[in-house]
Design a protein around this motif. Structure first.
Motif, PDB file in Angstrom:
ATOM      1  N   TRP A   1       0.795  -1.174  -0.003  1.00  0.00           N
ATOM      2  CA  TRP A   1       0.062   0.049   0.125  1.00  0.00           C
ATOM      3  C   TRP A   1       0.913   1.055   0.100  1.00  0.00           C
ATOM      4  N   GLU A   2       1.987   1.234   0.729  1.00  0.00           N
ATOM      5  CA  GLU A   2       2.685   2.429   0.830  1.00  0.00           C
ATOM      6  C   GLU A   2       3.402   2.860  -0.693  1.00  0.00           C
ATOM      7  N   ASN A   3       3.732   1.738  -1.227  1.00  0.00           N
ATOM      8  CA  ASN A   3       4.338   1.684  -2.720  1.00  0.00           C
ATOM      9  C   ASN A   3       3.451   2.155  -3.409  1.00  0.00           C
ATOM     10  N   LEU A   4       2.046   1.677  -3.475  1.00  0.00           N
ATOM     11  CA  LEU A   4       0.998   2.142  -4.489  1.00  0.00           C
ATOM     12  C   LEU A   4       0.853   3.662  -4.199  1.00  0.00           C
ATOM     13  N   LYS A   5       0.579   3.756  -2.656  1.00  0.00           N
ATOM     14  CA  LYS A   5       0.264   5.242  -2.539  1.00  0.00           C
ATOM     15  C   LYS A   5       1.273   6.400  -2.716  1.00  0.00           C
ATOM     16  N   GLY A   6       2.440   6.120  -2.788  1.00  0.00           N
ATOM     17  CA  GLY A   6       3.537   6.866  -2.803  1.00  0.00           C
ATOM     18  C   GLY A   6       4.002   7.029  -4.181  1.00  0.00           C
ATOM     19  N   GLY A   7       3.327   6.223  -5.106  1.00  0.00           N
ATOM     20  CA  GLY A   7       3.570   6.254  -6.768  1.00  0.00           C
ATOM     21  C   GLY A   7       5.137   5.599  -6.846  1.00  0.00           C
ATOM     22  N   VAL A   8       5.565   4.605  -6.077  1.00  0.00           N
ATOM     23  CA  VAL A   8       6.598   3.938  -6.391  1.00  0.00           C
ATOM     24  C   VAL A   8       6.888   2.995  -7.418  1.00  0.00           C
ATOM     25  N   ASP A   9       7.825   3.054  -8.469  1.00  0.00           N
ATOM     26  CA  ASP A   9       8.138   2.246  -9.408  1.00  0.00           C
ATOM     27  C   ASP A   9       9.054   1.171  -8.699  1.00  0.00           C
ATOM     28  N   CYS A  10       8.467  -0.012  -8.729  1.00  0.00           N
ATOM     29  CA  CYS A  10       9.266  -1.135  -8.023  1.00  0.00           C
ATOM     30  C   CYS A  10       9.961  -1.749  -8.917  1.00  0.00           C
ATOM     31  N   ILE A  11      10.090  -1.477 -10.186  1.00  0.00           N
ATOM     32  CA  ILE A  11      10.999  -2.230 -11.324  1.00  0.00           C
ATOM     33  C   ILE A  11      12.653  -2.093 -10.865  1.00  0.00           C
ATOM     34  N   SER A  12      13.226  -3.092 -11.408  1.00  0.00           N
ATOM     35  CA  SER A  12      14.849  -3.064 -11.059  1.00  0.00           C
ATOM     36  C   SER A  12      15.309  -4.112 -12.154  1.00  0.00           C
ATOM     37  N   GLU A  13      16.557  -4.221 -12.278  1.00  0.00           N
ATOM     38  CA  GLU A  13      17.349  -5.181 -12.996  1.00  0.00           C
ATOM     39  C   GLU A  13      16.990  -6.466 -12.394  1.00  0.00           C
ATOM     40  N   ILE A  14      17.263  -7.463 -13.152  1.00  0.00           N
ATOM     41  CA  ILE A  14      17.320  -8.804 -12.719  1.00  0.00           C
ATOM     42  C   ILE A  14      18.404  -9.000 -11.573  1.00  0.00           C
ATOM     43  N   PRO A  15      17.813  -9.449 -10.428  1.00  0.00           N
ATOM     44  CA  PRO A  15      18.944  -9.754  -9.505  1.00  0.00           C
ATOM     45  C   PRO A  15      20.053 -10.591  -9.685  1.00  0.00           C
ATOM     46  N   LYS A  16      21.277 -10.634  -9.334  1.00  0.00           N
ATOM     47  CA  LYS A  16      22.347 -11.692  -9.649  1.00  0.00           C
ATOM     48  C   LYS A  16      21.767 -12.889  -8.995  1.00  0.00           C
ATOM     49  N   SER A  17      21.232 -12.740  -7.772  1.00  0.00           N
ATOM     50  CA  SER A  17      20.417 -14.050  -6.949  1.00  0.00           C
ATOM     51  C   SER A  17      19.804 -14.950  -7.915  1.00  0.00           C
ATOM     52  N   ARG A  18      19.094 -14.402  -8.886  1.00  0.00           N
ATOM     53  CA  ARG A  18      18.403 -15.176  -9.832  1.00  0.00           C
ATOM     54  C   ARG A  18      19.223 -15.729 -10.898  1.00  0.00           C
ATOM     55  N   TRP A  19      20.109 -14.896 -11.628  1.00  0.00           N
ATOM     56  CA  TRP A  19      20.802 -15.429 -12.628  1.00  0.00           C
ATOM     57  C   TRP A  19      21.554 -14.223 -13.045  1.00  0.00           C
ATOM     58  N   ASP A  20      22.652 -14.424 -14.012  1.00  0.00           N
ATOM     59  CA  ASP A  20      23.440 -13.629 -14.609  1.00  0.00           C
ATOM     60  C   ASP A  20      22.875 -12.961 -15.763  1.00  0.00           C
ATOM     61  N   HIS A  21      22.183 -11.834 -15.730  1.00  0.00           N
ATOM     62  CA  HIS A  21      21.344 -11.383 -16.892  1.00  0.00           C
ATOM     63  C   HIS A  21      22.190 -10.796 -18.007  1.00  0.00           C
ATOM     64  N   ASP A  22      23.752 -10.503 -17.703  1.00  0.00           N
ATOM     65  CA  ASP A  22      24.773 -10.067 -18.432  1.00  0.00           C
ATOM     66  C   ASP A  22      24.973 -11.200 -19.627  1.00  0.00           C
ATOM     67  N   LYS A  23      24.855 -12.439 -19.254  1.00  0.00           N
ATOM     68  CA  LYS A  23      25.224 -13.506 -20.314  1.00  0.00           C
ATOM     69  C   LYS A  23      24.119 -13.544 -21.357  1.00  0.00           C
ATOM     70  N   TYR A  24      22.865 -12.915 -21.149  1.00  0.00           N
ATOM     71  CA  TYR A  24      21.767 -12.887 -22.037  1.00  0.00           C
ATOM     72  C   TYR A  24      21.356 -11.807 -22.714  1.00  0.00           C
ATOM     73  N   PHE A  25      21.629 -10.570 -21.939  1.00  0.00           N
ATOM     74  CA  PHE A  25      21.154  -9.340 -22.219  1.00  0.00           C
ATOM     75  C   PHE A  25      21.860  -8.766 -23.523  1.00  0.00           C
ATOM     76  N   ASP A  26      20.930  -8.482 -24.621  1.00  0.00           N
ATOM     77  CA  ASP A  26      21.340  -7.821 -25.722  1.00  0.00           C
ATOM     78  C   ASP A  26      20.438  -6.639 -26.109  1.00  0.00           C
ATOM     79  N   GLN A  27      20.582  -5.357 -26.147  1.00  0.00           N
ATOM     80  CA  GLN A  27      19.507  -4.477 -26.404  1.00  0.00           C
ATOM     81  C   GLN A  27      18.903  -4.595 -27.890  1.00  0.00           C
TER      82      GLN A  27
END
Length: 513
Positions: free
Chosen positions: A22-48
């Motif tokens: 609720w605090e994030n919604l009320k405050g208009g917070v954008d909760c998007i981030s880069e893929i955490p390294k704890s999931r996988w190393d996105h550098d291996k797969y990313f190409d714009q």
């Protein structure tokens, strides 16, 4: 059959609790981030550059914290078995337990004809097992959607229907619909419905990039200009349901009322993932008719709102057609999407949207929908009933003309989820207005109450005390008797316990500090 939502829980990006959500919604917070390294190393797969084989042009998403955290012994599961379980199964089990606690029930007090219905879409955890086998490591991992629901029923000793459903992005609202139908048919007396979605393997991002479904910039522009795809998001949510009349009789808390829900499919269109505005209009019209609520009384729509140049105009066209069957009024109904904050939670998207609606009803506020400063030029909002909610403001109960008499009506919301394969769902949710005059139970020095807490060990007991202290922020003296009652009968007794007798909520706060 009006269905009461008597318990709710959820975890979403940057929010371990609904209070944080609720605090994030009320405050208009954008909760998007880069893929955490704890999931996988996105550098291996990313190409714009789009279209490269084996590459993803997206590296963004909304991610739930602590996906790997799980206390297997609490749920009578061996650590070895827990390691092989899909994280989605573990997360939903935790969320289901939290929903029971929110409703003030224990497993024992509910055990019996309780149904469990869960939406789940991706089963990619087992890909790690397949990879291990190719590397000569002989272990397999479980990833069965049915077990997400069945595990809850087994742990809680629930004996009603127990099933998982996959209709892609409409899965959790489809599960909600099936739960409500099961209650109406008497197959169960209480139902737990929800959805779960976690991104655990790069295959998902490669797949979405291959189909060019994802955003190239990491922004979900629901109804905004420039959206070229959606942002994947994670989430888990659950609601405990009971027929409204029975919930009122039992004295349950009621977060909101499901007035009606409906499902359909778009049939054949110009492409497998191309939405059908006529089918969307039909499912919305059906839900409105069944609810008995006039379209003019709906004052908020939590839209599917994926933020795509094609999908958003089609959605508004379908909504406008459905509402146009009942009213010609324009620009009276707010519309928004939680996806602009947390991304598209896919099989849990309906729960994310429902939780947002219930929180807005609770606080009497409409929160801003993000990244819509400049609206999609393909949508003529002035010719529709809808206004994109772009700021925090009070959710005022609308005053409508009924048979020549103007009267205030309850806050009512429409909620949509549309699957990429054409499976559509729409739900009509209304606030519960308690007309009964309830006399609070007096708590004083002459009539104190006993506050009881328990946990598996001393550390968790201290954590529970801290959680109670934080929860007390929203309560006053008149609530103290209810708090004591719920802690005594609505919580499972565990090995380590504490009890104190108090006569005021301030005294309780002092003891917990």
């Amino acid at each position: 059959l009006d269905v009461a939502i008597i318990g709710v829980s959820g975890r979403y990006p940057n929010a371990r609790t609904l209070k944080e959500y609720w605090e994030n919604l009320k405050g208009g917070v954008d909760c998007i981030s880069e893929i955490p390294k704890s999931r996988w190393d996105h550098d291996k797969y990313f190409d714009q550059e789009r279209g490269k084989a084996g590459k993803s042009y997206s590296k963004w998403g909304g991610f739930v914290e602590g996906v790997e955290e799980f206390d297997p012994l609490f749920f009578n599961i061996s650590p070895k078995e827990a390691q092989g379980m899909d994280p989605q199964e573990r997360l939903f089990l935790q969320c289901a337990y939290a929903a029971l606690e929110d409703a003030g029930y224990t497993r024992e007090s509910l055990a019996g004809q309780v149904g469990v219905f869960v939406g789940a879409m991706y089963q990619e955890y087992q890909l790690y097992g397949a990879q291990a086998l190719t590397q000569g490591q002989g272990y397999a991992l479980s990833s069965m959607a049915s077990s997400i629901a069945n595990r809850v029923s087994y742990f809680c000793n629930f004996q009603g229907p127990s099933l998982a459903v996959d209709t892609m992005c409409s899965s959790s609202l489809t599960a909600l619909h099936l739960a409500a139908q099961s209650l109406a048919r008497g197959e169960c007396e209480v139902a737990l419905a929800g959805g779960v979605n976690v991104s655990v393997h790069p295959n998902k991002y490669l797949l979405l990039s291959q189909g060019q479904f994802v955003s190239s910039e990491g922004l979900c522009r629901s109804f905004g200009e420039g959206g070229d795809g959606y942002v994947p998001g994670e989430g888990v949510g659950a609601v405990l349901l009971k027929p409204l009349a029975k919930a009122v009789q039992d004295g349950d808390q009621i977060h909101g009322v499901i007035k009606a829900s409906a499902l359909n499919h778009g049939g054949k269109t110009n492409g497998y993932t191309v939405p059908n505005p006529n089918a969307q209009a039909q499912v919305i019209s059906q839900a409105l008719r069944q609810s008995g609520v006039d379209a003019r009384e709906v004052s908020y729509v939590e839209a599917h709102g994926t933020g795509t140049a094609l999908g958003d105009p089609i959605e508004i066209a379908g909504l406008s057609k459905a509402y146009g069957e009942q009213t010609q009024d324009r620009q009276y109904c707010a519309i928004g999407s939680a996806k602009s904050n947390i991304g598209h939670c896919e099989s849990a998207a309906g729960m994310a949207g429902l939780s947002k609606v219930l929180l807005q009803m609770k606080h009497g506020q409409l929160v801003p929908s993000l990244h819509s400063e400049k609206l999609n030029g393909n949508i003529d909002f002035e010719g529709t009933p809808f206004v994109v909610q772009r700021e925090l403001k009070a959710w005022v109960r609308p005053v409508v003309d009924k048979a020549g008499v103007k009267r205030e009506v309850a806050r009512t919301a429409g909620l949509s989820s549309f699957g990429a394969g054409g499976a559509n769902a729409h739900v009509v949710v209304q606030e519960y207005v308690d007309t009964g005059k309830r006399v609070p139970i007096e708590v004083s020095e002459r009539h104190p109450v006993v506050i009881v807490l328990s946990a598996r060990d001393e550390e968790r007991l201290r954590e529970r005390a801290q959680q109670l202290l934080e929860a007390l922020e929203g309560f006053g003296q008149d609530d103290l008797a209810d708090i004591a009652y719920t802690l005594q009968v609505g919580r499972e007794a565990m090995a380590h316990r504490m009890a104190c007798m108090v006569s005021s909520i301030d005294q309780l706060r002092t003891l917990l500090q």
